[in-house]
Design an enzyme around this catalytic site. Structure first.
Site, mmCIF file in Angstrom:
data_model
loop_
_atom_site.group_PDB
_atom_site.id
_atom_site.type_symbol
_atom_site.label_atom_id
_atom_site.label_comp_id
_atom_site.label_asym_id
_atom_site.label_seq_id
_atom_site.Cartn_x
_atom_site.Cartn_y
_atom_site.Cartn_z
ATOM 1 N N LYS A 101 0.845 -0.992 -0.443
ATOM 2 C CA LYS A 101 0.510 0.457 -0.218
ATOM 3 C C LYS A 101 1.295 0.822 -0.697
ATOM 4 C CE LYS A 101 -4.116 2.081 2.499
ATOM 5 N NZ LYS A 101 -4.832 2.085 3.432
ATOM 6 N N SER A 138 -10.679 2.654 2.594
ATOM 7 C CA SER A 138 -9.341 3.036 1.815
ATOM 8 C C SER A 138 -8.363 1.725 1.102
ATOM 9 C CB SER A 138 -8.281 3.362 2.459
ATOM 10 O OG SER A 138 -6.911 2.995 4.129
ATOM 11 N N SER A 153 -11.007 -0.049 6.882
ATOM 12 C CA SER A 153 -9.716 -0.161 5.701
ATOM 13 C C SER A 153 -9.131 -1.353 4.866
ATOM 14 C CB SER A 153 -9.086 1.028 4.965
ATOM 15 O OG SER A 153 -9.733 2.466 5.419
#
Lengths: 95, 489
Positions: free
Chosen positions: B78, B158, B182
């Site tokens: 990420k 997210s 998320s």
């Protein structure tokens, strides 16, 4: 509680975010809709309730007061938009 | 080469050991697949050259009998994780060009255990979002589509890039982070497994901060075993994060015994929300039956402050974010937009560098922390947070794990939700855990009538990821979820 246009401008200034005048009414409405929603919390009786300060109860960790990582100013400024002699460069602050 | 990219992390480990294929062959196969998957927009920065070098080094270590627990496993990272010398921008314009001079604790652990980095994954800007529509690099597209439809769906957020990449098999597993849901919500939207560990289980050092008392790192993977393997590598003590606990990391994979006889599973009545889809209700009932059939005991529990978790979160998280994001001022890194003096430079930089959702949250946070409002908002929210934690403490006196749905709906279309508050409701079942610091895992359980994945969430006691993973593993066996998105990219 709700915010007016003047408060929106004040918050934006405190947050150091430039907000154009034409965006202020939209921001006011968005902030108010969020603030109205969180008002639900006033239903909750929190007398005699301690605020949560940490998600997990642990005692504060301490470490010896020594430099563990240091002596590399060039790495610290490596990503700066402007730097000189390992100092960050900013627009003139003092006349 | 899709044959190789279809292998789970556990199968990669076994295959490399048995010399069925090499780490270089495996990484090449992934690089090829990533190139074909451009329409998903899952990667914001690819590192094929670095990946091949890491894979070569893995093959050398395997040859010498020095393979680590994640040797040769190609991962997506990420964009929130600092990776030395490599694009780390939290998918924000304000971090343009930022290449950290250091490595996050988690990625150090993973690479130290032999993992290979394929690139940096797309996400909502600064991890603020539930649909991956707020990234500076554009929306991530969910590999899943409604049956017979060619319309795009969001992958959740997210960690939308992480979830989409794992679902599309363009990485074997991915790192993700979870502040209000998320990891678990995008996992639910993409038919993948996502675990948010207990607050303090994994170091936050080197992960771009959003809300420090809520943020926690975890993996998104194809199955529960892979989650156990990755978490084992990511977790562990780090003196650089004072909130990271100094406790040994258990062998999570060894916890997957398949035996949950006598386990007490709590069902919180407050999670029956108005307007929740009948399919989700039915799946929740099915989940109870699955666990019961394996010897678990179902116990009704009450978490009376559930509905206050989300509004309290939208005070605490923006407050902490407004403070954390104060550092983006055009001086030390990233974007600078000049002005006539330094204050104008700050204001111009932040106006241009942050997207709308980030600005909204910074402003809410600034307001609730401003003079005269602190007690009414922040202190009140932190008190409500204590009550939420107490609810869980009480419930866990009677049960070992709690079962709930992960999300109130399946994946939706981009642009479908425009009202911020309505978007925030996506996290209604996940956010309570962050507020209380508890671990949770999302497990894909079924397809809905439109052919989209639905998921169930298990909530565990603090630092009892073993019971959580064990129960999730049994759930996975019972659910037998093997569906894959039909390949359209």
């Amino acid at each position: 509680m709700s915010v007016d246009q003047k408060t929106v401008k004040k918050i934006a200034h405190l947050a150091r975010i430039r907000v154009d005048d034409e965006d202020v009414p939209r921001l006011r409405d968005e902030l108010n809709s969020i603030l109205k929603w969180v008002e639900m919390l006033s239903e909750v009786d929190t007398d005699n309730v301690e605020p949560m300060t940490s998600a997990v109860q642990t005692s504060m960790k301490k470490r010896p007061d020594v430099v563990t990582l240091g002596g590399h100013p060039e790495l610290i400024v490596a990503n700066a938009p402007a730097s000189e002699d390992n100092f960050f460069m900013v627009p003139k602050v003092v006349e | 080469m899709t044959e190789l990219t279809n292998k789970k992390i556990s199968e990669i480990r076994d295959g490399l050991k048995a010399k069925e294929f090499s780490a270089v062959e495996l990484t090449s196969a992934y690089i090829e697949e990533i190139e074909k998957a451009e329409p998903l927009n899952a990667y914001v920065f690819k590192t094929p050259q670095q990946a091949m070098e890491m894979a070569k080094a893995s093959d050398q270590r395997i040859a010498k009998g020095e393979a680590g627990p994640l040797e040769g496993v190609p991962l997506g990272i990420k964009d929130l994780y600092a990776t030395r010398g490599v694009h780390t921008q939290a998918c924000s314009h304000i971090l343009d060009g930022f290449k950290p001079e250091y490595e996050s604790h988690v990625t150090s652990n993973l690479f130290g255990d032999g993992a290979v980095m394929l690139g940096k994954l797309n996400m909502d800007e600064f991890a603020m979002g539930s649909s991956n529509e707020s990234s500076y690099y554009g929306n991530v597209v969910n590999p899943w589509r409604r049956s017979g439809s060619s319309d795009d769906l969001v992958p959740g957020g997210s960690s939308g890039g992480s979830a989409a990449a794992v679902a599309a098999h363009i990485c074997a597993g991915a790192t993700a982070t979870d502040t209000g849901g998320s990891i678990r919500q995008p996992a639910a939207f993409t038919g993948t497994v996502g675990i948010k560990p207990t607050y303090g289980r994994v170091s936050r050092w080197g992960i771009v901060a959003f809300a420090s008392s809520l943020d926690q790192a975890g993996p998104i993977t194809r199955d529960v075993r892979d989650a156990a393997i990755m978490l084992g590598s990511m977790a562990g003590h780090d003196p650089m994060d004072t909130t990271c606990v100094d406790a040994p990391v258990p062998d999570y994979e060894a916890a997957l015994t398949g035996d949950i006889d006598g386990l007490r599973v709590g069902i919180p009545k407050e999670y029956h929300m108005d307007g929740m889809s009948g399919e989700i209700e039915a799946l929740w009932d099915q989940g109870k039956e699955w666990l019961k059939s394996r010897g678990a005991k179902i116990v009704d529990v009450s978490l009376p402050h559930t509905k206050y978790a989300l509004p309290a979160y939208y005070i605490v998280a923006p407050a902490e974010a407004s403070s954390n994001l104060a550092r983006y001022d055009g001086v030390r890194y990233g974007l600078r937009v000049n002005g006539s003096d330094i204050a104008e430079m700050y204001e111009n930089t932040r106006a241009e560098g942050f997207g709308d959702e980030v600005k909204r949250r910074i402003m809410i946070g600034t307001y609730v922390l401003s003079a005269g409002y602190y007690d009414a908002y922040y202190a009140k929210a932190q008190k409500v947070r204590s009550l939420i934690k107490n609810d869980f403490d009480e419930a866990f006196k009677d049960v070992d794990v709690i079962l709930t749905p992960t999300t109130p709906s399946a994946a939706f279309a981009p642009g479908e939700i425009t009202d911020p508050v309505e978007m925030y409701l996506n996290d209604i079942f996940t956010v309570t855990l962050n507020m209380a610091g508890l671990p949770g895992i999302s497990i894909p359980a079924a397809l809905d009538a439109k052919g989209l994945p639905l998921a169930l969430q298990l909530i565990g006691k603090p630092f009892d990821e073993e019971t959580l993973l064990k129960t999730a593993h049994v759930m996975e066996l019972e659910a037998g979820f093997t569906a894959r998105p039909e390949r359209w990219w």
